[in-house]
Design a protein around this motif. Structure first.
Motif, PDB file in Angstrom:
ATOM      1  N   CYS A  72       0.561  22.783  -8.400  1.00 25.09           N
ATOM      2  CA  CYS A  72       0.988  24.202  -7.707  1.00 25.09           C
ATOM      3  C   CYS A  72       0.027  25.449  -8.217  1.00 25.09           C
ATOM      4  O   CYS A  72      -0.492  25.463  -9.284  1.00 25.09           O
ATOM      5  CB  CYS A  72       2.317  24.411  -8.608  1.00 25.09           C
ATOM      6  SG  CYS A  72       2.972  26.131  -8.498  1.00 25.09           S
ATOM      7  N   PRO A  73      -0.223  26.241  -7.045  1.00 25.99           N
ATOM      8  CA  PRO A  73      -1.039  27.409  -7.141  1.00 25.99           C
ATOM      9  C   PRO A  73      -0.748  28.684  -8.208  1.00 25.99           C
ATOM     10  O   PRO A  73      -1.617  29.197  -8.474  1.00 25.99           O
ATOM     11  CB  PRO A  73      -1.511  27.655  -5.794  1.00 25.99           C
ATOM     12  CG  PRO A  73      -0.159  27.421  -5.011  1.00 25.99           C
ATOM     13  CD  PRO A  73       0.267  26.137  -5.553  1.00 25.99           C
ATOM     14  N   HIS A  74       0.268  28.325  -8.162  1.00 27.21           N
ATOM     15  CA  HIS A  74       0.804  29.695  -9.257  1.00 27.21           C
ATOM     16  C   HIS A  74       1.087  29.099 -10.798  1.00 27.21           C
ATOM     17  O   HIS A  74       0.751  29.973 -11.437  1.00 27.21           O
ATOM     18  CB  HIS A  74       2.433  30.081  -8.792  1.00 27.21           C
ATOM     19  CG  HIS A  74       2.450  30.436  -7.243  1.00 27.21           C
ATOM     20  ND1 HIS A  74       1.854  31.534  -6.817  1.00 27.21           N
ATOM     21  CD2 HIS A  74       2.909  29.719  -6.221  1.00 27.21           C
ATOM     22  CE1 HIS A  74       2.098  31.453  -5.514  1.00 27.21           C
ATOM     23  NE2 HIS A  74       2.771  30.641  -5.117  1.00 27.21           N
ATOM     24  N   HIS A  75       1.376  28.083 -10.838  1.00 22.29           N
ATOM     25  CA  HIS A  75       1.729  27.644 -12.414  1.00 22.29           C
ATOM     26  C   HIS A  75       0.952  26.341 -12.677  1.00 22.29           C
ATOM     27  O   HIS A  75       0.935  26.122 -13.988  1.00 22.29           O
ATOM     28  CB  HIS A  75       3.246  27.318 -12.663  1.00 22.29           C
ATOM     29  CG  HIS A  75       4.345  28.221 -12.209  1.00 22.29           C
ATOM     30  ND1 HIS A  75       4.907  28.007 -10.908  1.00 22.29           N
ATOM     31  CD2 HIS A  75       4.407  29.413 -12.709  1.00 22.29           C
ATOM     32  CE1 HIS A  75       5.437  29.117 -10.819  1.00 22.29           C
ATOM     33  NE2 HIS A  75       5.480  29.797 -11.898  1.00 22.29           N
ATOM     34  N   LYS A  76      -0.147  25.929 -12.107  1.00 22.07           N
ATOM     35  CA  LYS A  76      -0.989  24.955 -12.236  1.00 22.07           C
ATOM     36  C   LYS A  76      -0.529  23.661 -12.674  1.00 22.07           C
ATOM     37  O   LYS A  76      -0.906  22.787 -13.717  1.00 22.07           O
ATOM     38  CB  LYS A  76      -2.110  25.402 -13.341  1.00 22.07           C
ATOM     39  CG  LYS A  76      -2.506  26.786 -12.925  1.00 22.07           C
ATOM     40  CD  LYS A  76      -3.326  26.714 -11.588  1.00 22.07           C
ATOM     41  CE  LYS A  76      -4.069  27.975 -11.098  1.00 22.07           C
ATOM     42  NZ  LYS A  76      -4.767  27.779 -10.017  1.00 22.07           N
ATOM     43  N   GLU A  77       1.036  23.325 -12.113  1.00 28.23           N
ATOM     44  CA  GLU A  77       1.572  22.045 -12.571  1.00 28.23           C
ATOM     45  C   GLU A  77       1.701  21.279 -11.755  1.00 28.23           C
ATOM     46  O   GLU A  77       1.399  21.577 -10.325  1.00 28.23           O
ATOM     47  CB  GLU A  77       3.065  22.649 -13.121  1.00 28.23           C
ATOM     48  CG  GLU A  77       3.153  23.649 -14.268  1.00 28.23           C
ATOM     49  CD  GLU A  77       2.946  22.911 -15.631  1.00 28.23           C
ATOM     50  OE1 GLU A  77       2.929  21.532 -15.373  1.00 28.23           O
ATOM     51  OE2 GLU A  77       2.389  23.301 -16.447  1.00 28.23           O
ATOM     52  N   LYS A  78       1.960  20.180 -11.669  1.00 26.68           N
ATOM     53  CA  LYS A  78       2.092  19.018 -10.647  1.00 26.68           C
ATOM     54  C   LYS A  78       3.087  19.169 -10.016  1.00 26.68           C
ATOM     55  O   LYS A  78       4.165  19.361 -10.370  1.00 26.68           O
ATOM     56  CB  LYS A  78       1.984  17.744 -11.423  1.00 26.68           C
ATOM     57  CG  LYS A  78       2.152  16.554 -10.409  1.00 26.68           C
ATOM     58  CD  LYS A  78       2.335  15.045 -11.010  1.00 26.68           C
ATOM     59  CE  LYS A  78       2.696  14.082 -10.036  1.00 26.68           C
ATOM     60  NZ  LYS A  78       2.672  12.737 -10.548  1.00 26.68           N
ATOM     61  N   VAL A  79       3.062  19.389  -8.365  1.00 28.98           N
ATOM     62  CA  VAL A  79       4.250  19.573  -7.697  1.00 28.98           C
ATOM     63  C   VAL A  79       5.259  18.147  -7.520  1.00 28.98           C
ATOM     64  O   VAL A  79       4.477  17.256  -7.438  1.00 28.98           O
ATOM     65  CB  VAL A  79       3.661  19.918  -6.317  1.00 28.98           C
ATOM     66  CG1 VAL A  79       3.264  21.257  -6.410  1.00 28.98           C
ATOM     67  CG2 VAL A  79       2.659  18.954  -5.571  1.00 28.98           C
ATOM     68  N   GLN A  80       6.531  18.397  -7.811  1.00 28.07           N
ATOM     69  CA  GLN A  80       7.473  17.096  -7.953  1.00 28.07           C
ATOM     70  C   GLN A  80       8.403  17.627  -7.050  1.00 28.07           C
ATOM     71  O   GLN A  80       9.104  16.360  -6.676  1.00 28.07           O
ATOM     72  CB  GLN A  80       7.820  16.920  -9.276  1.00 28.07           C
ATOM     73  CG  GLN A  80       6.603  16.631 -10.370  1.00 28.07           C
ATOM     74  CD  GLN A  80       7.180  16.329 -11.374  1.00 28.07           C
ATOM     75  OE1 GLN A  80       8.220  16.042 -11.777  1.00 28.07           O
ATOM     76  NE2 GLN A  80       6.481  16.362 -12.733  1.00 28.07           N
ATOM     77  N   LEU A  81       8.736  18.801  -6.220  1.00 28.25           N
ATOM     78  CA  LEU A  81      10.035  18.968  -5.604  1.00 28.25           C
ATOM     79  C   LEU A  81       9.642  19.689  -4.400  1.00 28.25           C
ATOM     80  O   LEU A  81       8.299  19.974  -4.193  1.00 28.25           O
ATOM     81  CB  LEU A  81      10.758  19.999  -6.623  1.00 28.25           C
ATOM     82  CG  LEU A  81      11.368  19.470  -7.859  1.00 28.25           C
ATOM     83  CD1 LEU A  81      12.111  20.550  -8.432  1.00 28.25           C
ATOM     84  CD2 LEU A  81      12.271  18.183  -7.510  1.00 28.25           C
ATOM     85  N   PHE A  82      10.504  19.685  -3.492  1.00 29.75           N
ATOM     86  CA  PHE A  82      10.220  20.347  -2.058  1.00 29.75           C
ATOM     87  C   PHE A  82      11.397  21.288  -1.984  1.00 29.75           C
ATOM     88  O   PHE A  82      12.527  21.012  -1.794  1.00 29.75           O
ATOM     89  CB  PHE A  82      10.254  19.223  -1.089  1.00 29.75           C
ATOM     90  CG  PHE A  82       9.895  19.834   0.264  1.00 29.75           C
ATOM     91  CD1 PHE A  82       8.507  20.136   0.462  1.00 29.75           C
ATOM     92  CD2 PHE A  82      10.558  20.171   1.004  1.00 29.75           C
ATOM     93  CE1 PHE A  82       8.248  20.499   1.889  1.00 29.75           C
ATOM     94  CE2 PHE A  82      10.560  20.614   2.547  1.00 29.75           C
ATOM     95  CZ  PHE A  82       9.244  20.805   2.625  1.00 29.75           C
TER      96      PHE A  82
END
Length: 296
Positions: A72-82
């Motif tokens: 995620c560009p905002h929170h630097k977390e792995k994207v898991q949802l849509f």
């Protein structure tokens, strides 16, 4: 043994790499299919677009590098949802943020699979069109081969008909030339006989005149002694009427040349025929066979 590169398709429906096929043809006298040995008259076989696209897709999948996990560009977390509302992948922090308040979410792998299936379905018409186009190209290739064969058959039949008329005309020419030459020979021979007869008569008259002129030059006594014989000889000399050229002596040109084209055409009527109805083999039912002269 490898993935096809620039595949082409032969009339027998076998496909080969273009470069491999050309290498094979260079090593053989005739352009044959390496599998079924069927000869091909086309020097540039059409591309097998369906097989080419499949090979390109397969090669891309083999050479595709492993992609890093989306972040995620905002929170630097792995994207898991849509996010269904924003139609974009998000992380767990995004789900609880104000920007996505009361939005609907789905697992990213579930939505990816769903959209893959949708995109795959949208490719079906394109793939069908590509397959149909490939079939059409193959059909056109076979039609091209058939056109060449049909042209050869038509040309052969045309030559047979022309040769038949040519043979008739050559025979007619020989017969008519021979008739003219025979008449010329006969009438020239007759003229030679007339010339010989008249020449013999001229020689007799010439001898009579010469002998009489010699007697005229003799002395009076001698002349009177030979006078009676000279008179008798002169009176017995042939004085036939000089023959003139009789009718029919010359070549009968009118008989040989009069209406020549019409007479030859009239004799050819048994050789040729006219058919008011001509069958078209190109529009005939596949179960029907049209004769070579397209009459039945």
């Amino acid at each position: 043994m490898e993935v096809y590169k620039d595949p082409v398709m032969l009339p027998c429906c076998h496909s080969f790499c273009k470069a491999c096929l050309y290498d094979w043809w260079r090593e053989n006298v005739t352009r044959q299919c390496p599998v079924c040995r069927r000869c091909s008259s086309m020097t540039d076989p059409p591309s097998n677009l369906v097989l080419k696209n499949l090979c390109d897709t397969f090669s891309q999948q083999l050479n595709r590098p492993s992609l890093p996990e989306a972040i995620c560009p905002h929170h630097k977390e792995k994207v898991q949802l849509f996010c269904l509302d924003h139609q974009q992948p998000v992380c767990l922090v995004c789900r609880d943020s104000r920007a996505h308040h009361e939005h609907k979410f789905r697992p990213i792998n579930e939505m990816a699979q769903y959209y893959r299936e949708q995109l795959q379905k949208s490719l079906l018409p394109l793939q069908d069109r590509l397959r149909i186009s490939s079939d059409v190209i193959h059909h056109w290739y076979q039609t091209s081969e058939y056109i060449k064969q049909e042209g050869d058959r038509t040309e052969k039949r045309f030559q047979e008909e022309i040769n038949k008329m040519r043979d008739f005309l050559q025979k007619e020419e020989q017969e008519r030339v021979q008739a003219v030459r025979t008449e010329v020979q006969q009438k020239v021979s007759l003229m030679e006989q007339h010339v010989a007869a008249l020449s013999e008569e001229m020689e007799t008259l010439s001898n009579t005149i010469k002998q009489t002129q010699e007697e005229l030059k003799a002395s009076d006594a001698t002349f009177l002694q030979t006078y009676s014989g000279a008179v008798r000889r002169v009176q017995q000399a042939p004085l036939k009427v000089i023959p003139q050229i009789a009718s029919g002596t010359l070549v009968d040109v009118a008989k040989h040349l009069g209406n020549l084209s019409f007479n030859i055409w009239n004799q050819m009527k048994d050789l040729v025929s006219y058919t008011p109805v001509v069958l078209d083999p190109n529009t005939a039912n596949r179960s029907l066979f049209v004769s070579n002269n397209v009459r039945r």
